[in-house]
Design a protein around this motif. Structure first.
Motif, PDB file in Angstrom:
ATOM      1  N   MET A  91       0.849  -1.180   0.000  1.00  0.00           N
ATOM      2  CA  MET A  91       0.000   0.000   0.000  1.00  0.00           C
ATOM      3  C   MET A  91       0.889   1.234   0.000  1.00  0.00           C
ATOM      4  SD  MET A  91      -2.764   1.358   2.799  1.00  0.00           S
ATOM      5  CE  MET A  91      -1.548   1.784   4.006  1.00  0.00           C
ATOM      6  N   LYS A  92       0.491   2.201  -0.803  1.00  0.00           N
ATOM      7  CA  LYS A  92       1.174   3.479  -0.867  1.00  0.00           C
ATOM      8  C   LYS A  92       0.247   4.534  -0.264  1.00  0.00           C
ATOM      9  CE  LYS A  92       1.321   2.638  -5.137  1.00  0.00           C
ATOM     10  NZ  LYS A  92       1.319   2.515  -6.529  1.00  0.00           N
ATOM     11  N   PRO A  93       0.810   5.612   0.282  1.00  0.00           N
ATOM     12  CA  PRO A  93      -0.049   6.649   0.872  1.00  0.00           C
ATOM     13  C   PRO A  93      -1.091   7.191  -0.102  1.00  0.00           C
ATOM     14  CG  PRO A  93       2.231   7.035   1.472  1.00  0.00           C
ATOM     15  CD  PRO A  93       2.227   5.898   0.480  1.00  0.00           C
ATOM     16  N   GLU A  94      -0.734   7.300  -1.368  1.00  0.00           N
ATOM     17  CA  GLU A  94      -1.696   7.825  -2.341  1.00  0.00           C
ATOM     18  C   GLU A  94      -2.875   6.873  -2.561  1.00  0.00           C
ATOM     19  OE1 GLU A  94       1.963   6.340  -4.632  1.00  0.00           O
ATOM     20  OE2 GLU A  94       1.661   7.663  -2.943  1.00  0.00           O
ATOM     21  N   ASP A  95      -2.700   5.592  -2.213  1.00  0.00           N
ATOM     22  CA  ASP A  95      -3.814   4.647  -2.317  1.00  0.00           C
ATOM     23  C   ASP A  95      -4.960   5.049  -1.384  1.00  0.00           C
ATOM     24  OD1 ASP A  95      -2.422   3.138  -4.188  1.00  0.00           O
ATOM     25  OD2 ASP A  95      -1.731   1.674  -2.708  1.00  0.00           O
ATOM     26  N   LEU A  96      -4.630   5.531  -0.203  1.00  0.00           N
ATOM     27  CA  LEU A  96      -5.674   5.969   0.732  1.00  0.00           C
ATOM     28  C   LEU A  96      -6.440   7.148   0.151  1.00  0.00           C
ATOM     29  CD1 LEU A  96      -3.839   5.697   4.166  1.00  0.00           C
ATOM     30  CD2 LEU A  96      -5.487   4.102   3.174  1.00  0.00           C
ATOM     31  N   GLU A  97      -5.727   8.072  -0.453  1.00  0.00           N
ATOM     32  CA  GLU A  97      -6.379   9.226  -1.091  1.00  0.00           C
ATOM     33  C   GLU A  97      -7.287   8.761  -2.231  1.00  0.00           C
ATOM     34  OE1 GLU A  97      -7.449  13.122  -1.703  1.00  0.00           O
ATOM     35  OE2 GLU A  97      -6.125  12.450  -0.106  1.00  0.00           O
ATOM     36  N   GLN A  98      -6.830   7.777  -2.978  1.00  0.00           N
ATOM     37  CA  GLN A  98      -7.632   7.284  -4.094  1.00  0.00           C
ATOM     38  C   GLN A  98      -8.911   6.596  -3.636  1.00  0.00           C
ATOM     39  OE1 GLN A  98      -5.129   4.985  -6.701  1.00  0.00           O
ATOM     40  NE2 GLN A  98      -3.936   6.776  -7.290  1.00  0.00           N
ATOM     41  N   LEU A  99      -8.913   6.034  -2.439  1.00  0.00           N
ATOM     42  CA  LEU A  99     -10.152   5.459  -1.900  1.00  0.00           C
ATOM     43  C   LEU A  99     -11.228   6.524  -1.766  1.00  0.00           C
ATOM     44  CD1 LEU A  99      -8.745   3.143   0.915  1.00  0.00           C
ATOM     45  CD2 LEU A  99      -9.619   2.436  -1.327  1.00  0.00           C
ATOM     46  N   LEU A 100     -10.804   7.750  -1.476  1.00  0.00           N
ATOM     47  CA  LEU A 100     -11.747   8.856  -1.282  1.00  0.00           C
ATOM     48  C   LEU A 100     -12.126   9.558  -2.581  1.00  0.00           C
ATOM     49  CD1 LEU A 100     -10.048  10.408   1.858  1.00  0.00           C
ATOM     50  CD2 LEU A 100     -12.190   9.140   1.811  1.00  0.00           C
ATOM     51  N   THR A 101     -11.347   9.336  -3.636  1.00  0.00           N
ATOM     52  CA  THR A 101     -11.561  10.084  -4.880  1.00  0.00           C
ATOM     53  C   THR A 101     -11.966   9.225  -6.067  1.00  0.00           C
ATOM     54  OG1 THR A 101      -9.209   9.955  -5.438  1.00  0.00           O
ATOM     55  CG2 THR A 101      -9.939  11.897  -4.185  1.00  0.00           C
ATOM     56  N   THR A 102     -11.948   7.918  -5.904  1.00  0.00           N
ATOM     57  CA  THR A 102     -12.279   7.023  -7.017  1.00  0.00           C
ATOM     58  C   THR A 102     -13.701   6.507  -6.866  1.00  0.00           C
ATOM     59  OG1 THR A 102      -9.969   6.318  -7.147  1.00  0.00           O
ATOM     60  CG2 THR A 102     -11.595   4.935  -8.257  1.00  0.00           C
ATOM     61  N   PRO A 103     -14.575   6.850  -7.819  1.00  0.00           N
ATOM     62  CA  PRO A 103     -15.941   6.327  -7.748  1.00  0.00           C
ATOM     63  C   PRO A 103     -15.996   4.882  -8.243  1.00  0.00           C
ATOM     64  CG  PRO A 103     -15.712   7.782  -9.631  1.00  0.00           C
ATOM     65  CD  PRO A 103     -14.386   7.779  -8.915  1.00  0.00           C
ATOM     66  N   MET A 104     -16.924   4.144  -7.682  1.00  0.00           N
ATOM     67  CA  MET A 104     -17.176   2.779  -8.141  1.00  0.00           C
ATOM     68  C   MET A 104     -17.672   2.887  -9.589  1.00  0.00           C
ATOM     69  SD  MET A 104     -16.959  -0.242  -7.154  1.00  0.00           S
ATOM     70  CE  MET A 104     -17.426  -1.811  -7.807  1.00  0.00           C
ATOM     71  N   PRO A 105     -16.974   2.252 -10.538  1.00  0.00           N
ATOM     72  CA  PRO A 105     -17.315   2.466 -11.946  1.00  0.00           C
ATOM     73  C   PRO A 105     -18.469   1.608 -12.485  1.00  0.00           C
ATOM     74  CG  PRO A 105     -15.340   1.130 -11.780  1.00  0.00           C
ATOM     75  CD  PRO A 105     -15.731   1.511 -10.376  1.00  0.00           C
TER      76      PRO A 105
ATOM     77  N   GLY B 192     -21.912  -1.424 -11.356  1.00  0.00           N
ATOM     78  CA  GLY B 192     -22.679  -2.164 -10.363  1.00  0.00           C
ATOM     79  C   GLY B 192     -23.688  -1.344  -9.585  1.00  0.00           C
ATOM     80  N   LYS B 193     -24.172  -1.969  -8.568  1.00  0.00           N
ATOM     81  CA  LYS B 193     -25.241  -1.419  -7.729  1.00  0.00           C
ATOM     82  C   LYS B 193     -24.882  -0.072  -7.130  1.00  0.00           C
ATOM     83  CE  LYS B 193     -27.883  -2.743  -3.641  1.00  0.00           C
ATOM     84  NZ  LYS B 193     -28.111  -3.799  -2.653  1.00  0.00           N
ATOM     85  N   HIS B 194     -23.618   0.122  -6.797  1.00  0.00           N
ATOM     86  CA  HIS B 194     -23.175   1.360  -6.139  1.00  0.00           C
ATOM     87  C   HIS B 194     -22.328   2.230  -7.068  1.00  0.00           C
ATOM     88  CE1 HIS B 194     -24.797   0.187  -2.278  1.00  0.00           C
ATOM     89  NE2 HIS B 194     -24.328  -1.024  -2.499  1.00  0.00           N
ATOM     90  N   GLN B 195     -22.615   2.138  -8.363  1.00  0.00           N
ATOM     91  CA  GLN B 195     -21.876   2.937  -9.340  1.00  0.00           C
ATOM     92  C   GLN B 195     -21.942   4.413  -8.960  1.00  0.00           C
ATOM     93  OE1 GLN B 195     -23.225   2.417 -13.356  1.00  0.00           O
ATOM     94  NE2 GLN B 195     -21.611   3.677 -14.205  1.00  0.00           N
ATOM     95  N   GLY B 196     -20.778   5.076  -8.975  1.00  0.00           N
ATOM     96  CA  GLY B 196     -20.705   6.491  -8.645  1.00  0.00           C
ATOM     97  C   GLY B 196     -20.367   6.780  -7.191  1.00  0.00           C
ATOM     98  N   THR B 197     -20.527   5.800  -6.319  1.00  0.00           N
ATOM     99  CA  THR B 197     -20.176   5.955  -4.902  1.00  0.00           C
ATOM    100  C   THR B 197     -18.664   5.845  -4.756  1.00  0.00           C
ATOM    101  OG1 THR B 197     -22.270   4.950  -4.237  1.00  0.00           O
ATOM    102  CG2 THR B 197     -20.519   4.992  -2.581  1.00  0.00           C
ATOM    103  N   MET B 198     -18.072   6.751  -3.987  1.00  0.00           N
ATOM    104  CA  MET B 198     -16.629   6.661  -3.766  1.00  0.00           C
ATOM    105  C   MET B 198     -16.316   5.340  -3.066  1.00  0.00           C
ATOM    106  SD  MET B 198     -15.413   9.250  -5.140  1.00  0.00           S
ATOM    107  CE  MET B 198     -16.377  10.491  -5.965  1.00  0.00           C
ATOM    108  N   ILE B 199     -15.213   4.733  -3.431  1.00  0.00           N
ATOM    109  CA  ILE B 199     -14.866   3.420  -2.892  1.00  0.00           C
ATOM    110  C   ILE B 199     -14.810   3.443  -1.369  1.00  0.00           C
ATOM    111  CG2 ILE B 199     -13.023   1.687  -2.779  1.00  0.00           C
ATOM    112  CD1 ILE B 199     -12.678   2.081  -5.806  1.00  0.00           C
ATOM    113  N   ALA B 200     -14.326   4.533  -0.785  1.00  0.00           N
ATOM    114  CA  ALA B 200     -14.251   4.636   0.677  1.00  0.00           C
ATOM    115  C   ALA B 200     -15.634   4.656   1.328  1.00  0.00           C
ATOM    116  CB  ALA B 200     -13.477   5.883   1.087  1.00  0.00           C
ATOM    117  N   ASP B 201     -16.669   4.965   0.558  1.00  0.00           N
ATOM    118  CA  ASP B 201     -18.023   5.079   1.103  1.00  0.00           C
ATOM    119  C   ASP B 201     -18.911   3.871   0.785  1.00  0.00           C
ATOM    120  OD1 ASP B 201     -17.372   7.601   2.118  1.00  0.00           O
ATOM    121  OD2 ASP B 201     -17.916   8.583   0.243  1.00  0.00           O
TER     122      ASP B 201
END
Length: 76
Positions: free
Chosen positions: A1-15, A17-26
């Motif tokens: 794991m890299k520190p930027e991976d944590l940031e990407q959890l907050l900024t990457t939407p689920m592309p 499925g059921k939760h499309q558009g929801t940030m991965i962290a959410d």
């Protein structure tokens, strides 16, 4: 794991499925557990989903709070 991976959890939407558009962290825990049982997708999104599952499963979601607060302050 890299520190930027944590940031990407907050900024990457689920592309997809059921939760499309929801940030991965959410994503809900039960959805992450479903992927853990059925298999994570290949590629970067799959890696982020697996990381979020591990964070959630081990009760480490508080690791994301400082990043969430920093993002909220940056928006102001």
């Amino acid at each position: 794991m890299k520190p930027e991976d944590l940031e990407q959890l907050l900024t990457t939407p689920m592309p997809f499925g059921k939760h499309q558009g929801t940030m991965i962290a959410d994503l809900p825990a039960n959805y992450l557990h479903w992927f853990a049982r059925e298999g994570f997708p290949k590629g970067h999104v799959g890696q982020l989903l697996q990381l979020m599952f591990e964070i959630d499963h081990n009760g480490l979601s508080d690791l994301l709070e400082p990043l969430r607060k920093a993002r909220q302050q940056a928006r102001r």
